[in-house]
Motif scaffolding. Sequence first.
Motif, mmCIF file in Angstrom:
data_model
loop_
_atom_site.group_PDB
_atom_site.id
_atom_site.type_symbol
_atom_site.label_atom_id
_atom_site.label_comp_id
_atom_site.label_asym_id
_atom_site.label_seq_id
_atom_site.Cartn_x
_atom_site.Cartn_y
_atom_site.Cartn_z
ATOM 1 N N PRO A 147 1.197 -1.168 -0.227
ATOM 2 C CA PRO A 147 0.121 0.179 0.226
ATOM 3 C C PRO A 147 1.170 1.145 -0.691
ATOM 4 O O PRO A 147 0.888 2.127 0.915
ATOM 5 C CB PRO A 147 -0.927 -0.330 1.205
ATOM 6 N N GLU A 148 1.949 1.188 -0.712
ATOM 7 C CA GLU A 148 2.558 2.435 -0.651
ATOM 8 C C GLU A 148 1.797 3.453 -1.673
ATOM 9 O O GLU A 148 1.232 3.121 -2.591
ATOM 10 C CB GLU A 148 3.938 2.406 -1.857
ATOM 11 N N GLU A 149 2.555 4.438 -1.746
ATOM 12 C CA GLU A 149 1.619 5.915 -3.282
ATOM 13 C C GLU A 149 1.653 5.084 -4.206
ATOM 14 O O GLU A 149 3.130 5.106 -5.140
ATOM 15 C CB GLU A 149 2.707 6.924 -2.303
ATOM 16 N N CYS A 150 0.652 5.397 -4.788
ATOM 17 C CA CYS A 150 0.481 5.823 -6.587
ATOM 18 C C CYS A 150 0.340 6.908 -6.982
ATOM 19 O O CYS A 150 -0.284 7.885 -6.423
ATOM 20 C CB CYS A 150 -0.654 4.559 -6.429
ATOM 21 N N LYS A 151 1.823 6.835 -8.546
ATOM 22 C CA LYS A 151 1.186 8.176 -9.424
ATOM 23 C C LYS A 151 1.023 8.095 -10.502
ATOM 24 O O LYS A 151 1.147 6.757 -10.592
ATOM 25 C CB LYS A 151 3.060 7.712 -9.318
ATOM 26 N N LEU A 152 -0.031 8.847 -10.502
ATOM 27 C CA LEU A 152 -1.095 8.241 -11.708
ATOM 28 C C LEU A 152 -1.308 9.531 -12.861
ATOM 29 O O LEU A 152 -1.183 10.625 -12.123
ATOM 30 C CB LEU A 152 -2.731 8.610 -10.746
ATOM 31 N N SER A 153 -1.731 9.221 -13.734
ATOM 32 C CA SER A 153 -1.739 10.114 -14.999
ATOM 33 C C SER A 153 -2.528 9.334 -16.130
ATOM 34 O O SER A 153 -2.045 8.161 -16.057
ATOM 35 C CB SER A 153 0.389 10.548 -15.602
ATOM 36 N N PHE A 154 -3.480 10.517 -16.538
ATOM 37 C CA PHE A 154 -4.558 9.625 -17.286
ATOM 38 C C PHE A 154 -3.777 9.996 -18.565
ATOM 39 O O PHE A 154 -3.103 10.459 -19.224
ATOM 40 C CB PHE A 154 -6.058 10.333 -16.876
ATOM 41 N N TYR A 155 -4.551 8.729 -19.627
ATOM 42 C CA TYR A 155 -4.489 8.788 -21.350
ATOM 43 C C TYR A 155 -4.634 9.925 -21.928
ATOM 44 O O TYR A 155 -3.324 10.798 -22.492
ATOM 45 C CB TYR A 155 -4.706 7.773 -21.392
ATOM 46 N N GLY A 156 -5.598 10.579 -21.616
ATOM 47 C CA GLY A 156 -5.338 12.000 -22.430
ATOM 48 C C GLY A 156 -4.827 13.034 -21.300
ATOM 49 O O GLY A 156 -4.508 13.558 -22.933
ATOM 50 N N ASN A 157 -4.441 13.328 -20.335
ATOM 51 C CA ASN A 157 -3.769 14.318 -19.746
ATOM 52 C C ASN A 157 -2.154 14.007 -20.275
ATOM 53 O O ASN A 157 -1.800 15.137 -20.594
ATOM 54 C CB ASN A 157 -3.641 13.864 -18.280
ATOM 55 N N ALA A 158 -2.012 12.747 -21.141
ATOM 56 C CA ALA A 158 -0.426 12.109 -21.426
ATOM 57 C C ALA A 158 -0.346 13.001 -22.030
ATOM 58 O O ALA A 158 0.774 13.464 -22.386
ATOM 59 C CB ALA A 158 -0.034 11.186 -20.975
ATOM 60 N N ALA A 159 -1.535 13.260 -23.743
ATOM 61 C CA ALA A 159 -1.479 13.068 -24.906
ATOM 62 C C ALA A 159 -1.379 14.894 -24.408
ATOM 63 O O ALA A 159 -0.541 15.531 -25.246
ATOM 64 C CB ALA A 159 -2.720 12.616 -25.086
ATOM 65 N N GLU A 160 -1.952 15.768 -24.037
ATOM 66 C CA GLU A 160 -1.516 16.810 -23.708
ATOM 67 C C GLU A 160 -0.483 17.910 -22.735
ATOM 68 O O GLU A 160 -0.006 18.152 -24.001
ATOM 69 C CB GLU A 160 -2.763 17.595 -22.042
ATOM 70 N N TYR A 161 0.336 16.788 -22.558
ATOM 71 C CA TYR A 161 1.951 17.653 -21.859
ATOM 72 C C TYR A 161 2.599 16.814 -22.860
ATOM 73 O O TYR A 161 3.275 17.597 -23.359
ATOM 74 C CB TYR A 161 2.028 16.375 -20.486
ATOM 75 N N VAL A 162 2.304 15.691 -23.986
ATOM 76 C CA VAL A 162 2.896 15.701 -24.868
ATOM 77 C C VAL A 162 3.252 16.505 -26.162
ATOM 78 O O VAL A 162 3.882 16.755 -26.441
ATOM 79 C CB VAL A 162 2.928 14.453 -25.731
ATOM 80 N N ALA A 163 1.901 16.920 -26.048
ATOM 81 C CA ALA A 163 1.560 18.110 -27.090
ATOM 82 C C ALA A 163 2.118 19.613 -27.110
ATOM 83 O O ALA A 163 2.525 20.121 -27.757
ATOM 84 C CB ALA A 163 -0.093 18.231 -27.647
ATOM 85 N N ALA A 164 2.075 19.664 -25.214
ATOM 86 C CA ALA A 164 2.554 21.238 -24.846
ATOM 87 C C ALA A 164 4.378 20.967 -25.006
ATOM 88 O O ALA A 164 4.970 22.006 -25.561
ATOM 89 C CB ALA A 164 2.128 21.839 -23.208
ATOM 90 N N VAL A 165 5.290 19.772 -24.712
ATOM 91 C CA VAL A 165 5.985 19.551 -25.075
ATOM 92 C C VAL A 165 7.000 19.572 -26.255
ATOM 93 O O VAL A 165 7.535 20.423 -27.004
ATOM 94 C CB VAL A 165 7.269 18.153 -24.563
ATOM 95 N N ALA A 166 5.931 18.997 -27.651
ATOM 96 C CA ALA A 166 6.119 19.630 -29.439
ATOM 97 C C ALA A 166 6.049 20.717 -29.579
ATOM 98 O O ALA A 166 6.895 21.017 -30.045
ATOM 99 C CB ALA A 166 4.908 18.380 -29.503
ATOM 100 N N ARG A 167 4.939 21.523 -28.582
ATOM 101 C CA ARG A 167 5.335 22.796 -29.289
ATOM 102 C C ARG A 167 5.584 23.957 -28.854
ATOM 103 O O ARG A 167 6.125 24.941 -29.418
ATOM 104 C CB ARG A 167 3.843 23.050 -29.111
ATOM 105 N N ASP A 168 6.708 23.577 -27.321
ATOM 106 C CA ASP A 168 7.956 23.910 -27.041
ATOM 107 C C ASP A 168 9.087 23.844 -27.371
ATOM 108 O O ASP A 168 9.246 23.032 -26.594
ATOM 109 C CB ASP A 168 7.141 23.518 -25.449
ATOM 110 N N PRO A 169 9.652 24.577 -28.059
ATOM 111 C CA PRO A 169 10.705 24.303 -28.640
ATOM 112 C C PRO A 169 12.588 24.044 -27.123
ATOM 113 O O PRO A 169 13.871 23.612 -27.311
ATOM 114 C CB PRO A 169 11.652 25.364 -29.587
ATOM 115 N N SER A 170 12.084 24.677 -25.772
ATOM 116 C CA SER A 170 12.925 25.536 -25.213
ATOM 117 C C SER A 170 12.893 23.945 -24.223
ATOM 118 O O SER A 170 13.645 23.744 -23.395
ATOM 119 C CB SER A 170 11.876 26.132 -24.299
#
Length: 300
Positions: free
Chosen positions: A163-186
């Motif tokens: 019963p340790e801490e679970c770290k979660l991200s959801f599929y759609g949320n993950a896609a949002e972050y990948v798209a944001a990284v793609a748009r961010d040249p830095s």
Amino acid sequence: MPLTVGIAGITGKFARLVLKNLCRSSGVQIRGFCRNPSKLPAKFRDSPDVTIVQGSSDDVDVLRIFVRGCDVVICCYLGDNTLMTEGQKLLVDACDAEKVDRYIASDYSLDFTKLEYGQLPAKDPMKHVKDHLDSKKHVEGVHVLIGAFMETFWSGYFNVWHPEECKLSFYGNAAEYVAAVARDPSATGLQHFLGDRRSIHGIADDFAQVYGKKPQLERLGSLDDLYKAMQATFNKDPSNIFAYLAMFYQYYCTNGQAYLKPELDNRKYPEITPVTFKKFLQDHKMEELSDSYQNAGSDV
């Protein structure tokens, strides 16, 4: 000046979600690469902002045509170790030859850089690809590391080992972050994102609050017990990956070795709202939970 984003494996479930997010941005041109363009919804195939290059992952000439002129290439390959290792290396080589600025590798879960080769076999390709990227002159590697996609591990969370801490991200949320990284040249190197942090007891409480039913938690053993079981299963038949893969992920999602860094990169993209576990439950009927992963991206 428009940004040109290449998406390799554009017909896949996760790729379509990334594409959906990128298409919401003005000034973004998409170049997609796939074997069968007919698998991509017509609204994307017919979009003036989307160009599709058809070919196979081992066709070096077509790969170079695909990446030529791209500012960043996102790899959304999903397959066996040959595709995930050798297929990505060929794609990286094409990006380096065509001087593509950035390559977003097909990682997307756990901090695999903290694992040794062989500890989590499914992540060995990611380590090989990172080493390959680090050796290149003209393309810079980007590794989007995200807390475990909750939908993919749903069936195991109420039948857990520890019963340790679970770290979660959801599929759609993950896609949002990948798209944001793609748009961010830095955005280069390791990028860490997380949707929520909850203990297994916190997850059970959320479940009870949303659905009015308290799940029964069953402790199956210690982390040491899990480690012994997964190694025994692996050693019995290493080729039967589905017999042991979930146990390996459960172990390294729990023992802390592959946890993301404390200072997350979520703050760089405040326009994205991380999806909490409770919010995910509120957005789904209880009977829909077992199919949530299969249905991800079904509306795009």
